[in-house]
Design a protein around this motif. Structure first.
Motif, short mmCIF file in Angstrom:
data_model
loop_
_atom_site.label_atom_id
_atom_site.label_comp_id
_atom_site.label_asym_id
_atom_site.label_seq_id
_atom_site.Cartn_x
_atom_site.Cartn_y
_atom_site.Cartn_z
N TYR A 140 0.85 -1.20 0.00
CA TYR A 140 0.00 0.00 0.00
C TYR A 140 0.88 1.25 0.00
N SER A 159 2.39 1.91 -3.34
CA SER A 159 1.45 2.51 -4.30
C SER A 159 1.41 4.03 -4.18
N GLN A 160 1.85 4.55 -3.04
CA GLN A 160 1.84 5.99 -2.80
C GLN A 160 3.15 6.66 -3.23
N GLU A 220 -8.15 1.96 -3.50
CA GLU A 220 -7.25 3.07 -3.22
C GLU A 220 -5.86 2.82 -3.81
N ARG A 239 -5.96 3.28 -7.56
CA ARG A 239 -5.98 4.70 -7.91
C ARG A 239 -4.59 5.32 -7.70
N ASN A 240 -3.96 4.99 -6.58
CA ASN A 240 -2.63 5.52 -6.30
C ASN A 240 -1.62 5.16 -7.38
N THR A 241 -1.71 3.93 -7.88
CA THR A 241 -0.74 3.43 -8.85
C THR A 241 -1.03 3.89 -10.27
#
Length: 237
Positions: free
Chosen positions: A125, A128-129, A175, A178-180
């Motif tokens: 996670y 991904s940010q 989420e 979307r981040n990636t």
């Protein structure tokens, strides 16, 4: 001016922390550039399976920041970009549970999102940010339906049915997606392409559990020759 192409796969160290493996990869890259005194025009990566995640984990590090403008092509074969979350095969889920129980693999725990109780604090996670794929001119994802080790949606970085249920796991997956994806799609200079390939997999225990279909990305020279001849080479021109 030099063009640097890095083909990265993992042998004998797949149970290590992904961040640790990324640190080792980055050291190799910087030492190679420094020892050869290269002036880099382009850097491209080819990653298979876990190797694709290790590459992504190396890109956001401050030591690599000076080279972000040189990134050209990222080619991923069977990369578990969205982890092993929402896997559809019960056989694989059982095998994954047994591996975590007895092997204690750090990287498997990270890909299975069991490395932290809070899914938003897990390694993938947080990855991904981070900055990364959106800096490439070409992002190429190659997937195969015969690959039952890495989920199809994970290889392709796309939505899956299980994530549409609206539960916590589905929300976290959305989420991450979307981040990636958003930074890649928002970069008009980034060419984002997905390829589906099909393997003629003979019936065996390994094909039944999906290992043959996963490993065929790099074990089949016929596939690699056909892929690069018909599609892949143009992304490295």
């Amino acid at each position: 001016m030099s063009f640097l192409l890095l083909v990265f796969s993992l042998q004998g160290s797949t149970s290590e922390d992904i961040d640790y493996l990324a640190s080792g990869l980055l050291i190799e890259i910087l030492e190679h550039i420094g020892s050869k005194k290269l002036i880099i025009a382009r850097i491209s990566f080819i990653g298979f399976s876990l190797g694709a995640l290790v590459i992504r984990a190396a890109l956001w590090r401050p030591e690599f920041e000076a080279f972000l403008g040189n990134l050209h092509t990222f080619l991923s074969f069977g990369g578990p970009h969205m982890g092993l979350m929402c896997h559809s095969r019960n056989l694989f889920k059982t095998g994954l549970w047994l591996e975590q129980l007895f092997d204690k693999s750090v990287s498997v725990s990270q890909m299975a999102f069991t490395d932290h109780k809070d899914p938003r604090q897990t390694f993938l996670y947080k990855l991904s940010q981070k900055t990364g794929l959106e800096h490439f001119k070409n992002v190429i994802l190659v997937s195969a339906l015969q690959d039952h080790i890495v989920p199809y949606h994970s290889t392709r970085i796309e939505m899956c049915k299980a994530a549409l249920k609206g539960d916590e796991i589905g929300t976290v997956y959305t989420e991450m997606l979307r981040n990636t994806l958003e930074p890649i799609l928002n970069n008009k200079n980034c060419n984002f392409v997905r390829y589906d390939v099909s393997f003629d997999v003979p019936k065996s225990f390994n094909s039944f559990i999906g290992r043959t279909g996963h490993c065929a990305f790099v074990s089949s020279w016929q596939f690699l020759e056909n892929f690069f001849h018909n599609a892949g080479l143009k992304y490295f021109e």
